[in-house]
Design an enzyme around this catalytic site. Structure first.
Site, PDB file in Angstrom:
ATOM      1  N   CYS A 222     -62.164  21.570 -15.020  1.00 36.67           N
ATOM      2  CA  CYS A 222     -60.875  21.289 -14.215  1.00 36.67           C
ATOM      3  C   CYS A 222     -60.647  19.995 -13.965  1.00 36.67           C
ATOM      4  O   CYS A 222     -61.700  19.188 -13.869  1.00 36.67           O
ATOM      5  CB  CYS A 222     -61.259  22.249 -12.979  1.00 36.67           C
ATOM      6  SG  CYS A 222     -59.856  22.130 -11.445  1.00 36.67           S
ATOM      7  N   ARG A 311     -53.631  20.719 -15.181  1.00 36.49           N
ATOM      8  CA  ARG A 311     -54.921  20.383 -14.209  1.00 36.49           C
ATOM      9  C   ARG A 311     -55.976  20.816 -14.879  1.00 36.49           C
ATOM     10  O   ARG A 311     -56.533  21.663 -14.100  1.00 36.49           O
ATOM     11  CB  ARG A 311     -54.510  20.704 -12.500  1.00 36.49           C
ATOM     12  CG  ARG A 311     -53.357  19.982 -11.895  1.00 36.49           C
ATOM     13  CD  ARG A 311     -53.547  20.284 -10.530  1.00 36.49           C
ATOM     14  NE  ARG A 311     -53.848  21.601 -10.043  1.00 36.49           N
ATOM     15  CZ  ARG A 311     -52.994  22.501 -10.199  1.00 36.49           C
ATOM     16  NH1 ARG A 311     -51.600  22.311 -10.821  1.00 36.49           N
ATOM     17  NH2 ARG A 311     -53.178  23.793  -9.491  1.00 36.49           N
TER      18      ARG A 311
END
Length: 387
Positions: A222, A311
């Site tokens: 992430c 993202r």
């Protein structure tokens, strides 16, 4: 204690998992006497570890294997498995593409529409093979496919986004998902997340969550913290959210589990999360390293294929052993990434904790040198904790 950043801004110090250590108490016990069972919704599991809903981690086969081993795996209902009848060649493409071409390829592959019939098919495949059918969708996906999930007979529904709250403001043209209404109307337990604060945790529990996921941006693949600057280090986030759980229990008599989600690699990470107050953990990259994982040794975030603001990234985690070796042993590596259940039981026995509730009460100290103290040879030779 508040710290002054400048004249107009103060802040509270927050701690990550790597900054703390667990302190042994007055007694110890044999690992065979440790009870690691926990309950989520109406389902009891021996192992408080959930495999995250990422396409490189959980498919039908992995969900069934995890169920058989005493854990739980969550299938992503907005991923490859529900967009393609045969996901294998798609997964081959993702594993084979170069770093520069990765994000455009993902955006292309995930532009394929989600198919309701595949959602139903995947859930039934898990159930027919004797597995627990736990599935995940974003709030928008939950609103659109909730009835399909219920009809297919899923056991648990995870409603997940980078940040989930009960106070979501949408444009007039968009009707936001009413989390409380959704929890009431779904015939199965609904897990809500992610969050990192006391107030939001309490509100999600009041809305009817069967469990709450804690963690914004710590995951191995992430990049939300870098892209958005949003998040709270896990040790502090878990402790704050666990406090909300305890207060809600005192007020209502209803105990709602808190699940630490993201950034956990080793058995020690899992132990420290539970000591901070978590009832269970959700992990991705450790399971992506299993020989049976669908990612072919790669792991990528759920927000990676976003057409407007990716993202997440794809990381090469390799393949280090079977799912059984990673989860319950025997360990083939010396770095804490194999036999996660064994690590938890041994830690609990060393700390004198007979069950998860007692593990949540052990003493925690701030220890930024925990992972480096005395480990100069391991680091120099890239062994054990020095890898």
């Amino acid at each position: 204690m508040e710290i002054q950043i400048g004249r107009g801004k103060t802040a509270r110090r927050a701690y990550g998992i790597d900054e703390i250590a667990l302190v042994p108490g007055r007694g110890t016990l044999d690992p065979s006497l440790v009870d690691t069972k926990w309950r989520i919704g109406n389902i009891e599991r021996e192992i408080p570890i959930i495999a995250s809903a990422m396409d490189g981690v959980v498919d039908v086969r992995m969900a069934v294997l995890l169920s058989n081993l005493g854990a739980l795996g969550v299938l992503n209902l907005e991923g490859i498995q529900t967009r393609y009848a045969d996901p294998e060649p798609i997964l081959d493409k993702i594993a084979a593409v170069g770093k520069e071409e990765f994000v455009p390829l993902m955006q292309e592959l995930y532009a394929e529409p989600i198919k309701s019939e595949l959602i139903e098919q995947r859930i039934k495949e898990i159930k027919q093979r004797g597995g627990i059918a736990a599935v995940s969708a974003t709030p928008a996906g939950a609103s659109k496919y909730g009835s399909v999930v219920a009809k297919a007979g899923a056991d648990l529904f995870f409603v997940q986004a980078t940040v989930v709250s009960t106070a979501h403001l949408s444009p007039e043209s968009v009707v936001p998902l009413d989390l409380a209404q959704f929890c009431r109307e779904m015939p199965i337990p609904v897990v809500l997340g992610n969050c990192v604060t006391y107030e939001v945790t309490l509100n999600l529990m009041k809305a009817g969550a069967a469990a709450v996921l804690v963690g914004i941006g710590p995951g191995a693949a992430c990049t939300s913290r870098g892209v958005l600057g949003v998040g709270v280090p896990q040790a502090t986030a878990i402790a704050d959210c666990a406090a909300a759980r305890d207060d809600y229990y005192q007020e209502t008599g209803n105990y709602i589990p808190v699940i630490a989600d993201g950034g956990l690699i080793t058995g020690g990470d899992i132990c420290k999360c539970i000591a901070c107050g978590a009832d269970g953990v959700m992990i991705g990259s450790p399971f992506a390293r299993a020989a049976e994982a669908p990612g072919r040794g790669y792991h990528w975030g759920m927000a990676t294929p976003s057409p407007v603001l990716p993202r997440g990234t794809r990381i090469n985690v390799g393949t280090t052993g079977t799912l059984e070796q990673i989860l319950v042993g025997p360990a083939q590596l010396d770095d804490g990434t194999h036999n996660l259940l064994g690590a938890l039981k041994t830690s609990m026995s060393t700390l004198g904790a007979k069950n998860i509730k007692e593990m949540q009460q052990v003493e925690v100290v701030i220890a930024p040198s925990l992972l480096t103290e005395g480990k100069v040879y391991q680091k120099a030779q890239q062994l054990g904790m020095g890898k």
